[in-house]
Design an enzyme around this catalytic site. Structure first.
Site, mmCIF file in Angstrom:
data_model
loop_
_atom_site.group_PDB
_atom_site.id
_atom_site.type_symbol
_atom_site.label_atom_id
_atom_site.label_comp_id
_atom_site.label_asym_id
_atom_site.label_seq_id
_atom_site.Cartn_x
_atom_site.Cartn_y
_atom_site.Cartn_z
ATOM 1 N N GLU A 104 -31.848 35.462 -2.460
ATOM 2 C CA GLU A 104 -31.417 36.849 -2.581
ATOM 3 C C GLU A 104 -29.923 37.035 -2.353
ATOM 4 O O GLU A 104 -29.374 38.095 -2.652
ATOM 5 C CB GLU A 104 -32.200 37.731 -1.606
ATOM 6 C CG GLU A 104 -31.959 37.452 -0.142
ATOM 7 C CD GLU A 104 -32.802 38.345 0.756
ATOM 8 O OE1 GLU A 104 -32.302 38.697 1.843
ATOM 9 O OE2 GLU A 104 -33.937 38.687 0.388
ATOM 10 N N HIS A 105 -29.237 36.017 -1.838
ATOM 11 C CA HIS A 105 -27.798 36.131 -1.607
ATOM 12 C C HIS A 105 -26.977 35.938 -2.876
ATOM 13 O O HIS A 105 -25.918 36.563 -3.046
ATOM 14 C CB HIS A 105 -27.354 35.112 -0.551
ATOM 15 C CG HIS A 105 -27.871 35.408 0.811
ATOM 16 N ND1 HIS A 105 -27.899 34.473 1.831
ATOM 17 C CD2 HIS A 105 -28.397 36.545 1.335
ATOM 18 C CE1 HIS A 105 -28.414 35.024 2.915
ATOM 19 N NE2 HIS A 105 -28.721 36.269 2.643
#
Length: 215
Positions: A104-105
């Site tokens: 998700e980064h």
């Protein structure tokens, strides 16, 4: 180019098990909105989204992201249903479950293997494929490997109520292997240990030996 249709993938999960919170409804995937974002990325890179090789790219990327995040619209608790009439009291391990998830980064994939072990309580067991489906549902989301590991373990522990659960994931992250430090051979290993596996070192060591193949 005709507009993309919005993929209706939302599902309401109304059933709730003991000690588990209900699954929140997630809005449907908006493929056209994703495609618009991809076009902006292409323009930001200095590319022309209208050139022949890129005209279908926004649509393809939108469909890819919808597929790679399909677990957001699935209820993992549906996979934790004991088999009726079947009993087993010894350790169960399913290893080398292939997973593919999205960091998700960086919205970059990470891929690897998931190993799940549990000790049944009162003989309650799952179909082997259900463990793989549980791992698949949680991996098909925007994830952190650490959270992915604990999500699988906690859901299995709460739903099946076994004596113990252990989940180990080893994965390679493209946000680390292809960019940044660019260490192609780096792997990340995470584990979640609950119940009897946490309190009994010998049982934990036995499970790890069976998972790794090392005595």
């Amino acid at each position: 180019m005709p507009p993309l249709l919005c993929m209706q993938m939302t599902t309401k999960f109304s059933k709730q098990k003991d000690n588990q919170s209900p699954v929140d409804e997630v809005p449907p995937v908006d493929l056209e909105l994703i495609a618009q974002g991809v076009r902006l990325i292409l323009e930001g890179l200095g590319e022309d989204p209208k050139r022949a090789g890129l005209q279908e790219t926004p649509r393809r990327v939108a469909e890819m992201y919808a597929e790679l995040t399909s677990g957001m619209r699935e209820d993992p608790n549906e996979h934790v249903v004991p088999l009726p009439g079947d009993k087993h009291d010894e350790m169960v391990i399913v290893k080398d479950i292939s997973i593919a998830s999205m960091c998700e980064h960086h919205l970059a994939p990470f891929v690897g293997k998931c190993h799940i072990a549990y000790i049944p309580r009162e003989g309650r067991i799952l179909g082997i494929s259900k463990l793989a489906r549980l791992a698949e549902t949680f991996s098909r989301r925007l994830q952190l490997q650490e959270r992915l590991t604990t999500d699988i373990a906690n859901t299995l522990f709460a739903g099946l109520k076994p004596i113990g659960v252990m989940v180990v994931i080893e994965a390679a992250h493209t946000c680390m292997t292809l960019r940044g430090v660019r260490k192609a051979d780096a792997k990340t290993i995470t584990s979640a240990v609950l119940g009897g596996f946490r309190t009994d070192p010998r049982t934990r060591a036995e499970a790890m030996a069976l998972i790794t193949g090392k005595e």
